[in-house]
Design an enzyme around this catalytic site. Structure first.
Site, PDB file in Angstrom:
ATOM      1  N   ASP A   1       6.036   4.233   5.069  1.00 13.29           N
ATOM      2  CA  ASP A   1       6.925   3.231   5.663  1.00 13.29           C
ATOM      3  C   ASP A   1       6.969   1.949   4.839  1.00 13.29           C
ATOM      4  OD1 ASP A   1       4.226   2.996   6.510  1.00 13.29           O
ATOM      5  OD2 ASP A   1       4.785   1.688   8.165  1.00 13.29           O
ATOM      6  N   HIS A   2       6.148   1.887   3.777  1.00  9.44           N
ATOM      7  CA  HIS A   2       6.151   0.732   2.882  1.00  9.44           C
ATOM      8  C   HIS A   2       6.719   1.053   1.496  1.00  9.44           C
ATOM      9  CE1 HIS A   2       3.622  -2.005   5.412  1.00  9.44           C
ATOM     10  NE2 HIS A   2       3.346  -0.843   5.969  1.00  9.44           N
TER      11      HIS A   2
ATOM     12  N   HIS B   1       0.842  -1.198   0.000  1.00 10.30           N
ATOM     13  CA  HIS B   1       0.000   0.000   0.000  1.00 10.30           C
ATOM     14  C   HIS B   1       0.876   1.246   0.000  1.00 10.30           C
ATOM     15  CE1 HIS B   1       0.711  -0.812   4.268  1.00 10.30           C
ATOM     16  NE2 HIS B   1       0.348   0.420   4.566  1.00 10.30           N
TER      17      HIS B   1
ATOM     18  N   HIS C   1      -7.775  -1.706   5.087  1.00 11.34           N
ATOM     19  CA  HIS C   1      -6.819  -0.754   5.656  1.00 11.34           C
ATOM     20  C   HIS C   1      -7.299   0.651   5.329  1.00 11.34           C
ATOM     21  CE1 HIS C   1      -3.086   0.172   7.559  1.00 11.34           C
ATOM     22  NE2 HIS C   1      -2.496   0.673   6.494  1.00 11.34           N
TER      23      HIS C   1
ATOM     24  N   HIS D   1       1.363   3.876   2.020  1.00 17.86           N
ATOM     25  CA  HIS D   1       1.923   4.563   3.182  1.00 17.86           C
ATOM     26  C   HIS D   1       3.450   4.550   3.130  1.00 17.86           C
ATOM     27  CE1 HIS D   1      -2.041   3.984   5.609  1.00 17.86           C
ATOM     28  NE2 HIS D   1      -2.074   5.041   4.827  1.00 17.86           N
TER      29      HIS D   1
END
Length: 206
Positions: free
Chosen positions: A66-67, A62, A139, A64
């Site tokens: 941090d990914h 996804h 999510h 976000h």
């Protein structure tokens, strides 16, 4: 196949844990797949034997940060390391839009082509040794899980079962060993039914 955790922290890194990144390595050869690419992932890769030239695909769960914040930097490093082979990207559509904007703003030029597959379409993607299926998750942003099935898993023939069926040694055994279904005595026989697998062939990664 096996997993190598490059980062397991959520939101922000810690002194001992980087943000999200998982390397999935094929059982044979140097091929591998990267699931998520948080900031600093390429630095984590430097502490392994993995090569960016052997990377088969990057799959982002996804949008976000941090990914995915390590994604453009890893691509740029792959280019500077001389990669020329095309690279498959499986990710939500927002990742492609963000990457295109990064290309333009930073004048990023790659020495290889990206083959983008939108995970929003829940695709199944086939590689030489791995098949990937996509599943929708719940999510705050569109989010997906990826299931990997290794198609060429080491297996031994079940000799006792072959003997029970009366299948003679020879070409038919070779076909079953290669994963090819056969016709014998008027019956269609599935190769999987005559193989003993050392490892389970399916592994899910999120």
């Amino acid at each position: 196949m096996n997993l190598l955790f490059l980062g397991t922290s959520a939101g922000v890194p810690t002194k001992s844990r980087n943000v999200s990144g998982v390397a999935l390595r094929e059982s044979k050869g140097k091929g591998w797949y990267l699931i998520d690419c948080g900031e600093g992932t390429q630095h984590q890769v430097l502490h392994t034997k993995l090569s960016l030239n052997s990377l088969k695909a990057i799959l982002i769960t996804h949008v976000h940060g941090d990914h995915c914040y390590g994604f453009p930097g890893l691509l740029a490093s792959a280019a500077m390391n001389g990669r020329t082979a095309p690279l498959t990207i499986v990710a939500p559509a927002g990742i492609k839009a963000w990457l295109d904007a990064t290309y333009e703003a930073t004048q990023l030029s790659l020495s290889f082509t990206l083959e983008f597959v939108a995970s929003d379409d829940l695709p199944s993607v086939e590689f030489e040794n791995i098949a990937v299926a996509t599943y929708r998750l719940s999510h705050r942003s569109p989010s997906y899980a990826y299931e990997f099935t290794e198609r060429k898993v080491d297996a031994a023939l079940d000799v006792d079962k072959l003997a029970q069926k009366g299948i003679p040694r020879g070409p038919l055994w070779g076909q079953l060993k290669q994963g090819i279904d056969i016709e014998f005595a008027g019956e269609r026989l599935k190769s999987r039914g005559f193989l003993i697998f050392k490892y389970k062939p399916v592994l899910g990664a999120v």
